[in-house]
Design a protein around this motif. Sequence first.
Motif: not given
Lengths: 372, 146
Positions: A234, A251, A266, A269, A272-273
């Motif tokens: 990443d 990640i 995804r 993710e 995590q975002s």
Amino acid sequence: MNAPIELRADETFVLNVGPQHPATHGVLRVKMEMHGEYIVNAETVIGYIHRMHEKMGELKTYPQFLMNLSRMDYLGALGYSHAHVLVVEKASGIVVPERAEYIRAIMVELNRIASHLFWFGAFVMDLGGFSPLMYALQDREHILDMLEAVTGSRLTYCYFRFGGLYNDVDDDFIAAARRFVPRMRKSLKKYRRLVTDNVIFRKRLEGIAPLSKEICRKYGASSAVARGSGINFDVRKNEPYSVYPQFDFDIPVYPQGDSLARYMVRMDEIEQSLRIVEQGLDKLPGGPIMPEKKPKLIKPPPGDYYQAVETARGSFGVRLVSDGGKTPYRLKLRSPTYSNMHLFDEACRGMMIMDALAFMGSLDLVIPEIDR
Amino acid sequence: MVAYFTEIYNGLVSLLVGMGITFKEFFKPTVTVAYPYETLTMCARYRGHIELVPDDEGNPRCVVCGLCEKACPSNCISLGGEKPEGGKKKVLTSYVLDFTRCSLCGSCVEACTFGAIDFSKEYNLASRRKEDFIFDLYKRLEERRP
């Protein structure tokens, strides 16, 4: 009269998918050589929406090219602008205020969530489930409203400037973003129960289209395609840029390499975002959003510069060759979906057509970004 | 045999869980708006096409410097100005925006140092004729004059 046609055992036919087909999400054409329901050979044909963005980059001045970047990938536009402003700032030595960088990171992460949500909805719709698309769009709408209130547009933002930002965020935005994070976490739980744990959904993805590490490296795949195959790469972690080293996030990597692994990467993710957005809001420093001394005319000194960022679709890079003039000598845009898509030709051989379309959905293709 | 029945059981459970969620969502309040019968107000920073800003007397603030013309990436703005007899400053006579080529980047508004142009809140733009999108902003300002 209506005698059935006799097919030889090894006879194949050509099936043309696209360029106008709902499953290709844009103007992508795939020529498939089929043996019954099985794909013998496939060839992706691109170029239906080529707009010469790289040439435009050479002809327009630096500020004039800013808005082109968001036209490349209309779902995660801010990440692309981020790469462009970073490379020009690196080239001309503009120092960005800390507040501006934090706001950029928050905006890019929100945009990444919006992009993943849209992909999630469209992907499940490819597999035959309609309701998740509606729920995903409802959540995405909250993000678009927030971004619209700050940037002034909903999809093709032109928000980043060389050295800073177009607008500062206000308290309303911060309050809305703080409200959004727990709501999105609740929605993620809903998606988990509705889609991820659904037996039909899992059966259509588990073990389908396994991609090895070698094929990902061969074609230069990035984002969830590479991370779903066990490659822990990443750009935000491996070649840190902006203020990402200040944030604590993981990640997600899945070693299986099948369509479900790409889906899971995804979905993780998004979580995590959300963590990055939360931390960014907590750490958001005060101060200006534009540097005090900003050159009026942007003319980077002659040289060769490169900057990669992690966008929603993978690692996007801008290579800028400057000859010291008002316009770049060369502006190369390395788009992640271009590499991710070319896997398809090799990987889909021997697959059934329904699995191949599910596999194509899991690659998260945005065609204007491939053709650019 | 056991695996077969467990699979059927698991399938039924996941079906019921999914239907339960969609059933609950069915009774949630509507979030959409029945456009065009209802419309939303645009946010303060909404970027529509540009519009000339009048001064206190209703005249355009524009001094025909041409910065917006130069800043535009797609050459959509063309200005016309002339010096009136006995006057020192140039006066705006026409301001044509070719909206068919505009991509709403806002470079012109940023380039303007006189605050003479601003974004409008208009978004209901639809027509079958291309000429309808070539706006004469000066004329529009004259029409708005009280």
